[in-house]
Enzyme design. Structure first.
Site, PDB file in Angstrom:
ATOM      1  CD  GLU A  83      -2.947  -1.277   2.201  1.00 62.88           C
ATOM      2  OE1 GLU A  83      -4.142  -1.541   1.954  1.00 62.88           O
ATOM      3  OE2 GLU A  83      -2.508  -1.128   3.356  1.00 62.88           O
ATOM      4  CD  GLU A 109      -3.562  -6.862   3.590  1.00 65.12           C
ATOM      5  OE1 GLU A 109      -4.655  -6.321   3.907  1.00 65.12           O
ATOM      6  OE2 GLU A 109      -2.473  -6.255   3.617  1.00 65.12           O
TER       7      GLU A 109
END
Length: 1023
Positions: free
Chosen positions: A445, A534
């Site tokens: 991210e 994830e």
């Protein structure tokens, strides 16, 4: 100490005098020490250090670095974090920075000049005489976010990049005897912008500090890798060794490969500082997560025929490839059944001890987890040593996340490029000899830009044998796998089918702007493995429909697998005034900003207590499957490298929940990725419609393992034939109950039992077998639950959304309950009470009570909601003396309609507290599905509940009310138990968990509108 404060805010300056990255191995100075594995070349500097805390680095007193006395200073434990030892404030933020860090694009990098916690660590240490003729180094294995080191008052070096070692040569600065090391740690620096991971903002020296020596000429680095032949039985081993030497005359290098025998790989004089060795190895025992076979590579350096140094490291023969979009280990396709893991301890923060880290690995292996993503930074080297030994695949992730500013940093900005490359290359060069690492990750991210292309290039120059991962790559030009976060099963299936994943609706186009990574044409990803880096967000009571995801991983070859978010709650432990541990989360430390309990997403609690969801993981991640085909059991071995000879198969037959017979199945050797049928013995084939018949296959480890002893249960399978509960037994005939009907109450007297209804609300408010009411509160309706985090959705960020929460709506609706009509009739010596209710958002609601002459009552609720409903059930509140529970259903751990695969049908007994579960933030818990029978006992009597429908029941029993549970912020906020709440439900909404804080439970696990639900059960009292 380097006093140039501008260094703290210069992203181009990443280190001063820091050693180049390399593998880590202990130096052995003699052949005897080398053979015995005992070295005097390393000194542990962990323990108590003198400490001085400052509000900012400008105020640090430099005199303490050299000769000022340490008496009167505080002391601090190393390794440890400052905040959990009383210095500074911890901040929990999932996707932004603390207020001390300026996030305005034009200001970056800029941090507070008045509030930048800084710790000065000091320690005097003794240099042994045998160090003095060697090169001496100091290594800080982890310190955040800037480390400034001195020896005896002289500046040694500066380092950023918190999660890889900070290593400096100190040879010129030391003398024999007592020396002083000073380390200044600054919490916020330019490096902080690259370290915005979803975790607590902490600081300090939180990994081991080591002093070590090397001879003047020494083995500085080594890297081993292999390439298998097609049958994976032989491999070409390639080994490169780097020598750091003042001069290279008369130097000889010997390299050996040792397991059951010793193979000499190389034994020659060398003239160059870099040596490359290639050797074909026959009959290789490959390393995989299923077969973690380790060899030892031994390196010996001689000069003038004299032994100078020995070093050794473990090595596993493991090759990673991607072929036609399939991820291969040692030429075989594997699945990553993984979990994300933070290196976190509730008392020590990031200073996790070795025993706890090994416990984590044992928990993972014993629950069939085969992979770890080191979210989102390289871990202490101990983790990789454990994964090599125990057998776990690892995605090693660089210490890079800019979540709060990822739209513009780092992107293409050249100021940050060197830091990015440094973080990636240091990770690779330290860790590349570990067999467990099957993929490198560039970070998490942090947006995307040309800097990532350069970062991968540099990392690949250090190791081209493993693929690279970066979920934030929308181009799929940097990442070698198509990675994504939190796909739902529908999206995952579309990737498995290799469809064009393109926007279709206006909302899709909105999401494309926000999450472009989710949209790709087939041609973009069809030759890449697809992975959920994830998925299955396990915040609080969550992890619903995990099975649907894993079934898809198994069904589609290109779906590599995924990593559950995440392994352990990041809760901070403190003690209350009685000395009992309490667990805190964001907002409990007077922070100016926080993301609250978002730090609790673990399969296990911070104290390593197991959460119930991990049982679901164990079941669906297991590499074995058993199905029943008439009178045969079909056993499928989903292991890739081992046969079923590793296991025992125990067959049991239960009648109405009680064990009838048991035998060990004789199972033929089933090769990897194969299946075979086994005939059921005759005694297990008999049909019986009058009883519940359940066959259970338990699969047990045949041998002791590192993580368990033999007969540890690997997984289980149950096959059930239920009796028809709609044909329930009517109690023996008794005298008909008496009825007393008044304007406000309806009273039923049945044998020794007395029941009273409140006619205004239609609630049964009194129940007694003498004069005392056994109900603390009326038998009430329950169409909501104490919010789980997935029910709250985005309320954490926007509290106004609480008003749209379905639980609040149904709480309100139940508060408006009224009885429209009471009908009382006598039918076959039984009294039937039928109540028609008025309730908002309900088309029809009818409750029928059938009272038998012996005091037994059958209760039937028929409900048709006009809106989606959270739960269809009833609850009653008893004295807390009712504290013993027995139920026949799925358990013993809590389970829900979308998370009950890992629970066994059986008869489960224990104290009430055995069946509730404490999440970090109190919420709905303790539910059990498929319940046939529930007994809640005091010493004097029992309330007994029986399912009268084939839909069976959901039940839970608590030592608090639902409102108390919903109103508490922490477990320690719950009141001292004074009541026992019994929930009798047809069912409730699933817990969900496909994405963070999202109420998007799959349709099949919701309680839908415009459907008539029928809850039917029997209640009676036994003494």
């Amino acid at each position: 100490m380097n006093t140039n404060v501008a260094n703290h805010l210069n992203p181009r300056l990443i280190q001063i005098y820091k050693q180049t990255p390399h593998f880590e191995a202990v130096s052995y100075p003699t052949p005897e020490a080398f053979g015995q594995g005992v070295s005097s070349s390393l000194i542990d500097l962990n323990g108590e250090w003198a400490f001085k805390f400052y509000p900012n680095p400008e105020n640090v007193h430099s005199g303490l670095f050299s000769s000022d006395p340490l008496e009167g200073l505080d002391t601090i434990e190393v390794p440890g974090v400052m905040e959990l030892q009383g210095y500074g404030k911890p901040y929990y933020l999932a996707m932004s920075y603390p207020p001390q860090v300026d996030v305005k694009k034009a200001s970056i990098p800029s941090v507070s000049t008045s509030d930048n916690p800084t710790g000065l660590y000091l320690r005097d240490f003794d240099i042994p005489s045998h160090f003095m003729d060697q090169r001496v180094f100091i290594r800080f294995n982890g310190a955040k976010s800037l480390l400034d080191v001195s020896i005896n008052g002289q500046f040694v070096g500066l380092s950023k990049g918190s999660m890889t070692p900070h290593e400096f040569e100190i040879t010129p600065y030391i003398h024999e005897g007592i020396n002083r090391v000073g380390a200044m740690v600054v919490k916020y620096s330019d490096a902080t912008y690259l370290e915005d991971q979803d975790m607590w903002f902490l600081s300090g020296i939180y990994r081991d500090v080591e002093l070590f020596c090397e001879p003047r000429n020494y083995i500085q680095d080594a890297f081993a890798f292999c390439e298998f032949e097609a049958d994976a039985k032989a491999a070409d081993l390639q080994l490169s060794v780097e020598i750091e030497a003042e001069e290279m005359t008369s130097m000889r290098l010997k390299a050996s490969l040792v397991k059951d025998k010793t193979i000499i790989l190389f034994d020659q004089e060398i003239n160059d500082r870099g040596v490359s060795i290639t050797r074909r190895i026959e009959d290789v025992e490959g390393w995989t997560a299923e077969t973690p076979n380790l060899y030892e590579i031994r390196l010996e350096l001689y000069q003038d025929k004299q032994f100078i140094q020995g070093k050794k490291f473990n090595y596993g023969f493991r090759q990673t490839e991607i072929v036609d979009g399939i991820f291969l280990i040692n030429k075989k396709p594997i699945k990553l059944k993984g979990v994300n893991r933070h290196d976190f301890h509730p008392v020590k923060g990031w200073a996790i001890d070795k025993a706890t880290r090994e416990l984590d690995i044992r928990i993972m292996k014993s629950h069939n987890i085969n992979a770890i993503r080191t979210s989102h930074y390289p871990n202490d080297r101990h983790l990789y040593e454990l994964c090599d030994r125990y057998g776990l695949y690892v995605i090693d992730e660089a210490d890079l996340e800019t979540h709060g500013v990822r739209t513009f940093l780092p992107k293409d900005d050249p100021r940050w490029l060197d830091a990015m490359i440094d973080r990636g290359v240091r990770m690779v060069k330290r860790d590349r000899n570990h067999a467990c690492i099957v993929m490198w990750s560039l970070g998490n991210e942090a947006g995307f830009g040309t800097n990532f292309i350069a970062m991968k290039k540099a990392m690949k120059e250090a190791d081209a044998t493993r693929p690279f991962h970066y979920e934030g790559d929308p181009t799929l030009k940097v990442s070698d796998v198509k990675s994504m976060m939190y796909p739902d099963p529908k999206l995952l299936k579309r990737y498995g089918e290799k469809e064009d994943i393109l926007p279709r609706t206006p909302m899709d186009y909105v999401m494309k702007g926000m999450l472009s990574k989710f949209y790709h044409a087939k041609k973009d990803y069809e030759n890449l493995p697809v992975m959920a880096c994830e998925y299955a967000h396990c915040m609080g009571n969550s992890l619903g429909n995990l099975k649907e995801h894993v079934d898809l991983f198994d069904a589609y070859p290109n779906l590599l697998g995924g990593f559950i978010w995440d392994f352990v709650d990041q809760a901070i432990e403190k003690k209350d005034r009685h000395g009992h541990p309490i667990y805190l989360y964001g907002g409990d430390f007077d922070e100016e900003k926080t993301n609250g309990p978002f730090c609790a997403n673990g399969l296990i609690a911070a104290d390593r207590t197991l959460h119930p969801a991990i049982s679901e993981v164990k079941k669906v991640y297991a590499n074995l499957a058993v199905t029943k085909d008439d009178d045969n059991l079909v056993i499928r071995n989903k292991n890739v490298f081992v046969t079923t000879d590793e296991y025992r198969f125990i067959l049991r037959k239960f009648v109405d929940g009680r064990l009838d017979i048991e035998t060990e199945l004789i199972v033929p050797t089933i090769p990897p990725l194969s299946q075979a049928s086994v005939n059921l013995p005759d005694d297990y084939r008999k049909k019986d419609t009058e009883h519940d018949i359940l066959l259970e296959v338990d699969v047990l480890e045949k041998f002791d393992r590192l993580w368990c002893v033999k007969d540890h249960e690997v997984t289980f399978f149950q096959f059930e034939e239920r009796k028809d509960r709609s044909r329930h037994i009517v109690p023996s005939s008794y005298q008909a109950p008496d009825v007393i009907d008044t304007a406000t109450n309806l009273e039923i007297i049945a044998g020794k039992m007395r029941y009273v209804f409140d006619k205004a609300h239609g609630l049964l408010e009194f129940c007694s077998d003498n004069e005392e009411n056994l109900f603390e509160y009326p038998l009430d309706y329950n169409f909501s639950r104490a919010d789980i985090d997935n029910d709250r959705m985005l309320e954490m960020w926007a509290p106004i959304l609480r008003h749209f929460n379905l639980n609040r709506r149904w709480d309100y609706n139940v508060s408006m309950l009224r009885a429209k009509k009471f009908d009382v009739v006598l039918e076959n010596h039984d009294v039937l009470v039928t109540i028609r209710h008025k309730l908002p958002d309900v088309s029809a609601m009818i409750t029928t009570y059938r009272f038998y002459g012996n005091g037994t009552v059958d209760i039937k609720l028929e409900l048709t909601p006009k809106k989606e409903i959270m739960r269809v059930g009833m609850n009653l509140t008893l004295s807390n003396l009712f504290d013993t529970v027995t139920f026949y259903g799925k358990g013993p751990q809590e389970n829900y309609r979308d998370r009950n695969t890992g629970a066994k049908v059986g008869i489960h007994s224990g104290k009430l507290f055995d069946f509730i579960h404490h999440y970090m933030r109190p919420c709905e818990n303790g539910n059990h599905t498929e319940v046939r029978h529930l007994s809640v006992k005091s010493k004097a009597k029992s309330f007994v509940f029986e399912a009268l429908s084939n839909d069976l029941l959901n039940t839970s029993v608590w030592p608090y009310t639902q409102s108390e549970l919903d109103g508490a912020r922490h477990i320690h906020d719950l009141p001292t138990p004074r009541v026992t709440t019994v929930n009798i439900d047809l069912g409730q909404r699933g817990v969900g968990g496909d994405s963070p804080m999202n109420g998007g439970v799959l349709k099949e696990y919701r309680m839908k509108k415009n459907v008539t639900y029928t809850l039917h059960y029997r209640m009676h009292i036994e003494k």
